[in-house]
Design a protein around this motif. Structure first.
Motif, PDB file in Angstrom:
ATOM      1  N   ARG A  48       0.842  -1.200   0.000  1.00 42.25           N
ATOM      2  CA  ARG A  48       0.000   0.000   0.000  1.00 42.25           C
ATOM      3  C   ARG A  48       0.874   1.246   0.000  1.00 42.25           C
ATOM      4  N   LYS A  49       0.580   2.158  -0.914  1.00 40.72           N
ATOM      5  CA  LYS A  49       1.340   3.405  -0.984  1.00 40.72           C
ATOM      6  C   LYS A  49       0.701   4.446  -0.087  1.00 40.72           C
ATOM      7  N   LEU A  50       1.538   5.346   0.446  1.00 47.61           N
ATOM      8  CA  LEU A  50       1.070   6.411   1.314  1.00 47.61           C
ATOM      9  C   LEU A  50       1.723   7.706   0.845  1.00 47.61           C
ATOM     10  N   TYR A  51       0.918   8.746   0.721  1.00 44.72           N
ATOM     11  CA  TYR A  51       1.397  10.036   0.234  1.00 44.72           C
ATOM     12  C   TYR A  51       1.148  11.123   1.270  1.00 44.72           C
ATOM     13  N   LYS A  52       2.101  12.032   1.368  1.00 47.35           N
ATOM     14  CA  LYS A  52       1.947  13.238   2.185  1.00 47.35           C
ATOM     15  C   LYS A  52       1.716  14.378   1.202  1.00 47.35           C
ATOM     16  N   ILE A  53       0.574  15.055   1.348  1.00 40.75           N
ATOM     17  CA  ILE A  53       0.203  16.128   0.432  1.00 40.75           C
ATOM     18  C   ILE A  53       0.200  17.445   1.185  1.00 40.75           C
ATOM     19  N   SER A  54       0.919  18.432   0.666  1.00 44.51           N
ATOM     20  CA  SER A  54       0.919  19.786   1.223  1.00 44.51           C
ATOM     21  C   SER A  54       0.235  20.685   0.197  1.00 44.51           C
ATOM     22  N   PHE A  55      -0.769  21.444   0.660  1.00 41.98           N
ATOM     23  CA  PHE A  55      -1.478  22.340  -0.254  1.00 41.98           C
ATOM     24  C   PHE A  55      -1.932  23.592   0.480  1.00 41.98           C
ATOM     25  N   LEU A  56      -2.145  24.656  -0.291  1.00 39.37           N
ATOM     26  CA  LEU A  56      -2.570  25.939   0.252  1.00 39.37           C
ATOM     27  C   LEU A  56      -4.083  26.078   0.161  1.00 39.37           C
ATOM     28  N   SER A  57      -4.667  26.623   1.243  1.00 37.17           N
ATOM     29  CA  SER A  57      -6.104  26.887   1.256  1.00 37.17           C
ATOM     30  C   SER A  57      -6.384  28.006   2.247  1.00 37.17           C
ATOM     31  N   LEU A  58      -6.951  29.105   1.757  1.00 37.55           N
ATOM     32  CA  LEU A  58      -7.360  30.231   2.593  1.00 37.55           C
ATOM     33  C   LEU A  58      -6.245  30.737   3.513  1.00 37.55           C
ATOM     34  N   GLY A  59      -5.048  30.907   2.962  1.00 35.80           N
ATOM     35  CA  GLY A  59      -3.932  31.466   3.722  1.00 35.80           C
ATOM     36  C   GLY A  59      -3.240  30.490   4.652  1.00 35.80           C
TER      37      GLY A  59
END
Length: 107
Positions: A4-15
């Motif tokens: 099973r693959k696992l991803y860490k996602i960083s994203f911008l939302s409302l500052g």
């Protein structure tokens, strides 16, 4: 061996810069978006201290099956070995944002 693959996602939302973990990341069928599904949260265990940031994220995304993030909002996607702590950071300063009021720090 766990395939099973696992991803860490960083994203911008409302500052704010959100850091979440998910099992699926792909190009969205909607043009200009990234598809993120299978959000991973630690199960609440009795007798364990609850991380307020993770609890806030769990509540915010509790009914979410698939996130469709605009490409320009995605900061980074990493394939990781194991889940770490989730964070919500101030997008400008990078400081962690606490979900409850804290007294201001003296400089």
């Amino acid at each position: 061996m766990d395939s099973r693959k696992l991803y860490k996602i960083s994203f911008l939302s409302l500052g704010k810069c959100y850091e979440l973990y998910a099992e699926h990341v792909a190009s969205s069928p909607m043009w200009g978006f990234t598809e993120v599904a299978g959000l991973v949260f630690d199960p609440p265990a009795p007798g364990r201290v609850i991380d307020p940031t993770e609890e806030r994220l769990r509540e915010e995304f509790k009914d979410t099956r698939v996130l469709h993030l605009p490409l320009q909002a995605v900061v980074r996607i990493e394939e990781v070995e194991r889940k770490g702590a989730m964070h919500i950071r101030d997008a400008m300063g990078g400081e962690k944002i606490t979900p409850f009021p804290m007294p201001p720090r003296s400089r």
